[in-house]
Every structure is written in structure tokens, then in C-alpha cells.
Scaffold this motif. Structure first.
Motif, PDB file in Angstrom:
ATOM      1  N   MET A 101       0.846  -1.201   0.000  1.00  0.00           N
ATOM      2  CA  MET A 101       0.000   0.000   0.000  1.00  0.00           C
ATOM      3  C   MET A 101       0.884   1.255   0.000  1.00  0.00           C
ATOM      4  O   MET A 101       1.873   1.309   0.716  1.00  0.00           O
ATOM      5  N   PRO A 102       0.489   2.262  -0.789  1.00  0.00           N
ATOM      6  CA  PRO A 102       1.241   3.516  -0.775  1.00  0.00           C
ATOM      7  C   PRO A 102       0.987   4.276   0.527  1.00  0.00           C
ATOM      8  O   PRO A 102      -0.015   4.044   1.215  1.00  0.00           O
ATOM      9  N   GLU A 103       1.907   5.169   0.838  1.00  0.00           N
ATOM     10  CA  GLU A 103       1.738   5.998   2.022  1.00  0.00           C
ATOM     11  C   GLU A 103       0.725   7.098   1.714  1.00  0.00           C
ATOM     12  O   GLU A 103       0.860   7.824   0.719  1.00  0.00           O
ATOM     13  N   ILE A 104      -0.294   7.225   2.532  1.00  0.00           N
ATOM     14  CA  ILE A 104      -1.366   8.195   2.314  1.00  0.00           C
ATOM     15  C   ILE A 104      -1.014   9.522   2.975  1.00  0.00           C
ATOM     16  O   ILE A 104      -0.569   9.554   4.123  1.00  0.00           O
ATOM     17  N   ASN A 105      -1.219  10.611   2.251  1.00  0.00           N
ATOM     18  CA  ASN A 105      -1.137  11.943   2.840  1.00  0.00           C
ATOM     19  C   ASN A 105      -2.547  12.245   3.339  1.00  0.00           C
ATOM     20  O   ASN A 105      -3.378  12.791   2.600  1.00  0.00           O
ATOM     21  N   GLN A 106      -2.824  11.847   4.568  1.00  0.00           N
ATOM     22  CA  GLN A 106      -4.190  11.904   5.091  1.00  0.00           C
ATOM     23  C   GLN A 106      -4.728  13.323   5.150  1.00  0.00           C
ATOM     24  O   GLN A 106      -5.910  13.555   4.865  1.00  0.00           O
ATOM     25  N   ALA A 107      -3.881  14.294   5.497  1.00  0.00           N
ATOM     26  CA  ALA A 107      -4.359  15.682   5.552  1.00  0.00           C
ATOM     27  C   ALA A 107      -4.825  16.146   4.172  1.00  0.00           C
ATOM     28  O   ALA A 107      -5.871  16.801   4.044  1.00  0.00           O
ATOM     29  N   ALA A 108      -4.075  15.807   3.137  1.00  0.00           N
ATOM     30  CA  ALA A 108      -4.465  16.188   1.780  1.00  0.00           C
ATOM     31  C   ALA A 108      -5.759  15.492   1.377  1.00  0.00           C
ATOM     32  O   ALA A 108      -6.658  16.115   0.796  1.00  0.00           O
ATOM     33  N   MET A 109      -5.871  14.205   1.677  1.00  0.00           N
ATOM     34  CA  MET A 109      -7.098  13.477   1.340  1.00  0.00           C
ATOM     35  C   MET A 109      -8.301  14.018   2.107  1.00  0.00           C
ATOM     36  O   MET A 109      -9.386  14.173   1.537  1.00  0.00           O
ATOM     37  N   ASP A 110      -8.111  14.323   3.385  1.00  0.00           N
ATOM     38  CA  ASP A 110      -9.214  14.888   4.168  1.00  0.00           C
ATOM     39  C   ASP A 110      -9.679  16.201   3.550  1.00  0.00           C
ATOM     40  O   ASP A 110     -10.882  16.463   3.448  1.00  0.00           O
ATOM     41  N   PHE A 111      -8.724  17.046   3.125  1.00  0.00           N
ATOM     42  CA  PHE A 111      -9.086  18.303   2.474  1.00  0.00           C
ATOM     43  C   PHE A 111      -9.877  18.050   1.193  1.00  0.00           C
ATOM     44  O   PHE A 111     -10.944  18.618   0.964  1.00  0.00           O
ATOM     45  N   LEU A 112      -9.352  17.177   0.330  1.00  0.00           N
ATOM     46  CA  LEU A 112      -9.993  16.930  -0.962  1.00  0.00           C
ATOM     47  C   LEU A 112     -11.384  16.323  -0.817  1.00  0.00           C
ATOM     48  O   LEU A 112     -12.292  16.606  -1.606  1.00  0.00           O
ATOM     49  N   LEU A 113     -11.563  15.485   0.196  1.00  0.00           N
ATOM     50  CA  LEU A 113     -12.854  14.836   0.398  1.00  0.00           C
ATOM     51  C   LEU A 113     -13.897  15.749   1.041  1.00  0.00           C
ATOM     52  O   LEU A 113     -15.088  15.425   1.056  1.00  0.00           O
ATOM     53  N   THR A 114     -13.454  16.885   1.570  1.00  0.00           N
ATOM     54  CA  THR A 114     -14.392  17.798   2.232  1.00  0.00           C
ATOM     55  C   THR A 114     -14.371  19.210   1.641  1.00  0.00           C
ATOM     56  O   THR A 114     -15.121  20.067   2.099  1.00  0.00           O
ATOM     57  N   ARG A 115     -13.552  19.454   0.602  1.00  0.00           N
ATOM     58  CA  ARG A 115     -13.434  20.802   0.058  1.00  0.00           C
ATOM     59  C   ARG A 115     -14.782  21.290  -0.453  1.00  0.00           C
ATOM     60  O   ARG A 115     -15.601  20.519  -0.920  1.00  0.00           O
ATOM     61  N   ARG A 116     -14.990  22.586  -0.353  1.00  0.00           N
ATOM     62  CA  ARG A 116     -16.255  23.177  -0.783  1.00  0.00           C
ATOM     63  C   ARG A 116     -15.980  24.611  -1.194  1.00  0.00           C
ATOM     64  O   ARG A 116     -15.459  25.401  -0.417  1.00  0.00           O
ATOM     65  N   SER A 117     -16.291  24.937  -2.429  1.00  0.00           N
ATOM     66  CA  SER A 117     -16.155  26.320  -2.883  1.00  0.00           C
ATOM     67  C   SER A 117     -17.055  27.213  -2.044  1.00  0.00           C
ATOM     68  O   SER A 117     -18.096  26.781  -1.544  1.00  0.00           O
ATOM     69  N   ARG A 118     -16.656  28.460  -1.917  1.00  0.00           N
ATOM     70  CA  ARG A 118     -17.451  29.446  -1.184  1.00  0.00           C
ATOM     71  C   ARG A 118     -18.124  30.353  -2.198  1.00  0.00           C
ATOM     72  O   ARG A 118     -17.457  30.855  -3.103  1.00  0.00           O
ATOM     73  N   PRO A 119     -19.415  30.574  -2.095  1.00  0.00           N
ATOM     74  CA  PRO A 119     -20.077  31.453  -3.057  1.00  0.00           C
ATOM     75  C   PRO A 119     -19.379  32.811  -3.118  1.00  0.00           C
ATOM     76  O   PRO A 119     -19.047  33.405  -2.085  1.00  0.00           O
ATOM     77  N   ALA A 120     -19.160  33.302  -4.331  1.00  0.00           N
ATOM     78  CA  ALA A 120     -18.442  34.571  -4.506  1.00  0.00           C
ATOM     79  C   ALA A 120     -19.132  35.700  -3.757  1.00  0.00           C
ATOM     80  O   ALA A 120     -18.463  36.580  -3.208  1.00  0.00           O
ATOM     81  N   LYS A 121     -20.461  35.674  -3.698  1.00  0.00           N
ATOM     82  CA  LYS A 121     -21.180  36.768  -3.034  1.00  0.00           C
ATOM     83  C   LYS A 121     -20.953  36.789  -1.524  1.00  0.00           C
ATOM     84  O   LYS A 121     -21.267  37.778  -0.877  1.00  0.00           O
ATOM     85  N   THR A 122     -20.397  35.721  -0.952  1.00  0.00           N
ATOM     86  CA  THR A 122     -20.135  35.699   0.498  1.00  0.00           C
ATOM     87  C   THR A 122     -18.700  36.081   0.835  1.00  0.00           C
ATOM     88  O   THR A 122     -18.348  36.168   2.011  1.00  0.00           O
ATOM     89  N   LEU A 123     -17.866  36.316  -0.187  1.00  0.00           N
ATOM     90  CA  LEU A 123     -16.471  36.676   0.075  1.00  0.00           C
ATOM     91  C   LEU A 123     -16.379  38.155   0.440  1.00  0.00           C
ATOM     92  O   LEU A 123     -17.065  38.991  -0.131  1.00  0.00           O
TER      93      LEU A 123
END
Length: 192
Positions: A1-23
Motif C-alpha cells: 500500500m502507498p503511504e497516504i497523505n491523510q491531511a491532503a485526502m481529508d481536504f480533498l474529500l471535504t473541500r467546498r467552494s465558497r459562493p463569490a457573493k459571500t467573500l
């Protein structure tokens, strides 16, 4: 098994764009933006063509972009609602990076691969901004497909088009999670 970069995977699995009108302000300054642009420029780029470039819009340039959208909208016969929505993305933005696709002649790299690379730059910039704690959104919209607007607002050359506008600022509100694709419905497994 490859070594997992868990922090990167956690980010990618939970990432969410923020609506431009809320910036809201502040957006990143030059020192904070450079690592984001550096991360975006590490995008897959077949043939090392760099078929993209960045235009960083801030301050009065955002107001100029909002006015250019209004002019283009009137010329195209867009509704007042469409014009206000599209122009407010700029007038309310703390900072916007226009990712410009630059088509380059290449006997080996098809134009479509250059387009894919420019799109990947937009996603990489968006993810770098989000991973750095900024609110961010990748937008296009009707104005970004109008050649007159692109030439007037961004002075694009004939071999250039807009891959996207990536708005970056301070997150004003956390959006609710939205429905995600049903992987079983969109995935085919082929073993023979």
C-alpha cells in the motif's frame, strides 16, 4: 500500500467552494497570493507549453471589470438582473485572478489538452486558496464567453480565451453541504 497523505485526502474529500457573493475583504496580498499561484502553476502541462497565464485583478481594476460587464450586458441585450449579478461578482470581490488560456502552436499537444490544462489551473488555484484558509470560487458566466468583453476588459490576444475567474477573499459565511454525485451511477468498472 502507498503511504497516504491523510491531511491532503481529508481536504480533498471535504473541500467546498465558497459562493463569490459571500467573500469579503481582505483578500490575499501579493505575498499570500504568490504561493497560491505557484501551486496552480504546478498543474499537469503536457509538453511544458504553459498554455495559460494569470491576470490578478484588485482595487480599481475590479470596478473597471464590473463596468465592462455592464457595457457588454447592454450590448448583448441581457436583463438588468443578469447584468447586476455578473457585474457584482467583480464589484464585491476582494481579489480575482483571471486564468487566461493561451493556445500555443504545437505539433504534439492538441488544443484540447491545452484547454484541459488551463481548466486544471483554475481548480488548482481554487484548491490552493481553500487549503490556505481563504474563501474562493471559480466562476465563468456569460460575459466570459463574449469576445468583445474579453478584448475590452482583459485585452486578450486572438489565441487567448478565459478559463475562469477565481475570486479569493475572506470567507463571510460557510455554505451548507450540497448533494454530491452518486459514484455508483457514474462509475463503470472494466476488468476484461
Amino acid at each position: 500500500m502507498p503511504e497516504i497523505n491523510q491531511a491532503a485526502m481529508d481536504f480533498l474529500l471535504t473541500r467546498r467552494s465558497r459562493p463569490a457573493k459571500t467573500l469579503k475583504a481582505p483578500g490575499p496580498d501579493r505575498a499570500a497570493l504568490m504561493p497560491l499561484l505557484t501551486a496552480a502553476a504546478r498543474t499537469p502541462d503536457h509538453g511544458k507549453l504553459e498554455p495559460w497565464r494569470f491576470v490578478v485583478l484588485q482595487g480599481a481594476a475590479l470596478g473597471r471589470m464590473a463596468k465592462a460587464v455592464a457595457v457588454a450586458g447592454a450590448r448583448l441585450g441581457k436583463s438588468e438582473e443578469d447584468i447586476v449579478k455578473a457585474s457584482s461578482a467583480f464589484s464585491n470581490s476582494p481579489l480575482c485572478v483571471a486564468v487566461i488560456e493561451v493556445q500555443k502552436d504545437s505539433p504534439k499537444i492538441p488544443a484540447i489538452e491545452q484547454t484541459y490544462s488551463a481548466g486544471a489551473v483554475c481548480l488548482a488555484l481554487l484548491n490552493a486558496a481553500l487549503a490556505s484558509g481563504w474563501g474562493a470560487n471559480w466562476l465563468s458566466g456569460w460575459a466570459s464567453h463574449d469576445r468583445g468583453f474579453l478584448q475590452a476588459a482583459l485585452s486578450l490576444a486572438e489565441n487567448e480565451s478565459l478559463a475562469g475567474f477565481v475570486h479569493i477573499g475572506t470567507e463571510g459565511a460557510t455554505p451548507p453541504e450540497r448533494p454530491r454525485p452518486d459514484l455508483d451511477a457514474i462509475t463503470e468498472w472494466v476488468s476484461e
